[in-house]
Design an enzyme around this catalytic site. Structure first.
Site, PDB file in Angstrom:
ATOM      1  N   HIS A   1       0.843  -1.191   0.000  1.00  0.00           N
ATOM      2  CA  HIS A   1       0.000   0.000   0.000  1.00  0.00           C
ATOM      3  C   HIS A   1       0.872   1.233   0.000  1.00  0.00           C
ATOM      4  O   HIS A   1       1.833   1.333   0.760  1.00  0.00           O
ATOM      5  CB  HIS A   1      -0.904   0.029   1.240  1.00  0.00           C
ATOM      6  CG  HIS A   1      -1.812   1.216   1.223  1.00  0.00           C
ATOM      7  ND1 HIS A   1      -2.996   1.232   0.536  1.00  0.00           N
ATOM      8  CD2 HIS A   1      -1.679   2.447   1.757  1.00  0.00           C
ATOM      9  CE1 HIS A   1      -3.559   2.416   0.663  1.00  0.00           C
ATOM     10  NE2 HIS A   1      -2.778   3.183   1.402  1.00  0.00           N
TER      11      HIS A   1
ATOM     12  N   ASP B   1     -15.204   2.438   6.552  1.00  0.00           N
ATOM     13  CA  ASP B   1     -14.173   3.393   6.126  1.00  0.00           C
ATOM     14  C   ASP B   1     -14.686   4.248   4.971  1.00  0.00           C
ATOM     15  O   ASP B   1     -14.427   5.449   4.937  1.00  0.00           O
ATOM     16  CB  ASP B   1     -12.881   2.677   5.706  1.00  0.00           C
ATOM     17  CG  ASP B   1     -11.882   3.664   5.119  1.00  0.00           C
ATOM     18  OD1 ASP B   1     -11.460   4.570   5.866  1.00  0.00           O
ATOM     19  OD2 ASP B   1     -11.566   3.571   3.922  1.00  0.00           O
TER      20      ASP B   1
ATOM     21  N   ARG C   1     -14.973  12.663   6.429  1.00  0.00           N
ATOM     22  CA  ARG C   1     -13.701  13.359   6.731  1.00  0.00           C
ATOM     23  C   ARG C   1     -13.357  14.342   5.622  1.00  0.00           C
ATOM     24  O   ARG C   1     -12.881  15.450   5.878  1.00  0.00           O
ATOM     25  CB  ARG C   1     -12.563  12.342   6.885  1.00  0.00           C
ATOM     26  CG  ARG C   1     -12.632  11.553   8.179  1.00  0.00           C
ATOM     27  CD  ARG C   1     -11.667  10.379   8.159  1.00  0.00           C
ATOM     28  NE  ARG C   1     -10.298  10.783   7.929  1.00  0.00           N
ATOM     29  CZ  ARG C   1      -9.365  10.005   7.362  1.00  0.00           C
ATOM     30  NH1 ARG C   1      -9.663   8.785   6.974  1.00  0.00           N
ATOM     31  NH2 ARG C   1      -8.148  10.443   7.203  1.00  0.00           N
TER      32      ARG C   1
ATOM     33  N   SER D   1      -7.840   4.100   8.564  1.00  0.00           N
ATOM     34  CA  SER D   1      -8.489   4.026   7.257  1.00  0.00           C
ATOM     35  C   SER D   1      -7.694   3.101   6.325  1.00  0.00           C
ATOM     36  O   SER D   1      -8.244   2.175   5.714  1.00  0.00           O
ATOM     37  CB  SER D   1      -8.568   5.446   6.670  1.00  0.00           C
ATOM     38  OG  SER D   1      -8.881   5.424   5.310  1.00  0.00           O
TER      39      SER D   1
ATOM     40  N   LYS E   1      -8.656  -1.418   5.438  1.00  0.00           N
ATOM     41  CA  LYS E   1      -8.831  -2.031   4.116  1.00  0.00           C
ATOM     42  C   LYS E   1      -7.779  -3.121   3.895  1.00  0.00           C
ATOM     43  O   LYS E   1      -8.054  -4.154   3.295  1.00  0.00           O
ATOM     44  CB  LYS E   1      -8.725  -0.948   3.026  1.00  0.00           C
ATOM     45  CG  LYS E   1      -9.959  -0.034   3.027  1.00  0.00           C
ATOM     46  CD  LYS E   1      -9.797   1.170   2.138  1.00  0.00           C
ATOM     47  CE  LYS E   1      -8.874   2.196   2.718  1.00  0.00           C
ATOM     48  NZ  LYS E   1      -9.015   3.561   2.267  1.00  0.00           N
TER      49      LYS E   1
HETATM   50  N1  URA Z   1      -5.633   6.768   2.143  1.00  0.00           N
HETATM   51  C1  URA Z   1      -6.688   6.183   2.759  1.00  0.00           C
HETATM   52  O1  URA Z   1      -7.150   5.131   2.355  1.00  0.00           O
HETATM   53  N2  URA Z   1      -7.213   6.797   3.838  1.00  0.00           N
HETATM   54  C2  URA Z   1      -6.741   7.964   4.329  1.00  0.00           C
HETATM   55  O2  URA Z   1      -7.259   8.446   5.319  1.00  0.00           O
HETATM   56  C3  URA Z   1      -5.648   8.562   3.678  1.00  0.00           C
HETATM   57  C4  URA Z   1      -5.097   7.933   2.574  1.00  0.00           C
END
Ligand code: URA
Length: 437
Positions: free
Chosen positions: A82, A161, A168, A183, A187
């Site tokens: 990621h 999320d 947000r 967040s 995932k």
């Molecule tokens: N990427 C995400 O998935 N969430 C965030 O809060 C910031 C970057």
């Protein structure tokens, strides 16, 4: 439980219990809490922060708000990567095929771009016909048959999320360490990987402006992953200047293809080799590859043999894309107007600000200001210069790929602002600042 009490507790700087966190995530996902109360709690978290225990509880609650993918029938140990988001970051398009070419199955879900940050799914959609939306059945069947999948996230993965991120975005609560960490990690945990490589960016074109803040975010995410029983590596990488040269969806696909063909910008190639080697290190679990040098050598062999490129071609083919664009990237969507920006003065390149380059790309229509904006896959910029390089007056600084001359002109001030010069030598920027194991 009453939401007003949970908000008040966090407002006053107290730690929430795991039960309170699980309750508010469950109720919000089910549609039983109004956005204004959850917004108030998010703002309280923004100002008061969260302890390690709270952040882990929030991440697990969000991960469990939907389906937890179980890939154990496909591989006994899945690896994932990621990136925390950046400008010109097409790393996944190169890293996934390279890792797959080394015999490690990779089944990854990626996101779309927003603001300065590009998204892998938008880049893949620049390939005519490429299907980014797969059903879970298709995802599994493809992973089992080919050991290679790259698609968009299904709505079932960490839906809490999705709802909270949207809130947000409009309540000024995106740049909060525990909220970003939970967040991202919710995932990752839900997508079933046993080993996760985090590429945490820092600099002008990243969520985290400094190395220290990126290290702090990375440490929180490592703790979450480890507490959830996953193996983790975090790289802290530079995002003061764009990664590679291309910024814009089709241009980035072309750069990824060039890189897998053994060319491409040096910084981007080296970055991809390192991220891919970290994935091999996790996948090998101390047995299959001896050390990081062994992992790097294996990835470089996959790069130079063309096996990585063959895997990208296979990925495009099995997901319905036009493979002729991999064989000949000139067949990717092309912008009708191309302009070259040249240096008005000579000197050492002092800055190539990634945020300003991203603004240029946004002005051309390559990205989204807000969710749902339509993007033009053909447009973008190629900025071949890097910090520290010597530039002569009149030398090309950027190639602008635009839908019209007026659109190209709108990008110019951002690029002029991005690239600055110094009369005295400037140190090149490092690719990586730290590795957290
Ligand atoms: N990427 C995400 O998935 N969430 C965030 O809060 C910031 C970057």
């Amino acid at each position: 439980m009453r939401m007003v009490d949970v908000i008040g507790k966090k407002r006053d700087g107290q730690a929430l219990s795991a039960a309170e966190i699980q309750w508010f995530i469950r109720e919000y996902t089910a549609g039983n809490l109004p956005d204004y109360q959850v917004s108030a709690l998010l703002m309280a978290i923004f100002f008061q922060g969260m302890t390690r225990e709270e952040t882990v509880a929030l991440t697990l609650a969000m991960a469990h708000s939907g389906q937890m993918l179980d890939l154990s029938d496909i591989t006994d140990y899945a690896v994932d990567k990621h990136s925390s988001g950046g400008v010109g970051d097409k790393t996944t398009l190169v890293v996934l095929p390279l890792v797959a070419a080394c015999g490690v199955p990779v089944a990854k879900m990626s996101g779309r771009g927003l603001g300065f940050s590009g998204g892998t799914i938008d880049k893949l959609e620049a390939i005519p016909g490429f299907r980014v939306s797969l059903s879970e059945q298709e995802f599994r069947a493809q992973a089992r048959q080919y050991g290679l999948v790259l698609c968009g996230q299904t709505g079932e993965l960490a839906p809490a999320d999705g709802k909270i991120y949207a809130l947000r975005d409009v309540t000024g609560t995106v740049p909060s360490m525990p909220l970003i960490a939970s967040s991202i990690m919710s995932k990752k945990l839900a997508s079933g990987a046993g080993g996760i490589v985090l590429d945490v960016k820092c600099g002008h074109g990243a969520f985290m402006p400094t190395v220290a803040l990126a290290q702090e975010l990375a440490a929180i995410m490592l703790n979450i992953g480890r507490d959830a029983g996953r193996d983790m590596i975090a790289l802290i990488s530079d995002m003061n200047q764009p990664l590679g040269a291309a910024v814009g969806n089709a241009l980035e696909v072309a750069e990824a293809v060039a890189t897998l063909a053994g060319g491409g910008p040096d910084d981007f190639r080296a970055h991809c080799v390192e991220v891919a080697a970290c994935m091999l290190k996790l996948a090998g679990r101390g047995q299959r590859w001896q050390d990081m040098d062994d992992c790097r050598r294996t990835i470089e062999t996959a790069l130079h043999s063309g096996d990585g490129l063959a895997k990208l071609r296979l990925l495009v083919q099995i997901q319905g894309g036009d493979v002729s664009v991999i064989d000949d990237p000139a067949r990717l969507p092309q912008a009708p107007h191309i302009a070259t920006l040249t240096a008005e003065q000579g000197g050492y390149v002092a800055q190539v600000r990634a945020d300003s380059v991203a603004q240029a790309a946004l002005a051309l229509g390559a990205g989204r200001e807000k969710k749902g904006d339509v993007i033009d896959p053909a447009v973008g910029v190629i900025v071949p210069v890097k910090v520290g390089q010597v530039v002569q007056p009149g030398q090309p600084l950027a190639t602008i790929h635009a839908s019209s001359a007026a659109s190209a002109a709108a990008a110019v001030p951002f690029l002029r602002q991005a690239i600055t010069f110094s009369a005295t030598p400037v140190e090149p920027l490092p690719l990586f600042y730290d590795v957290l194991l």
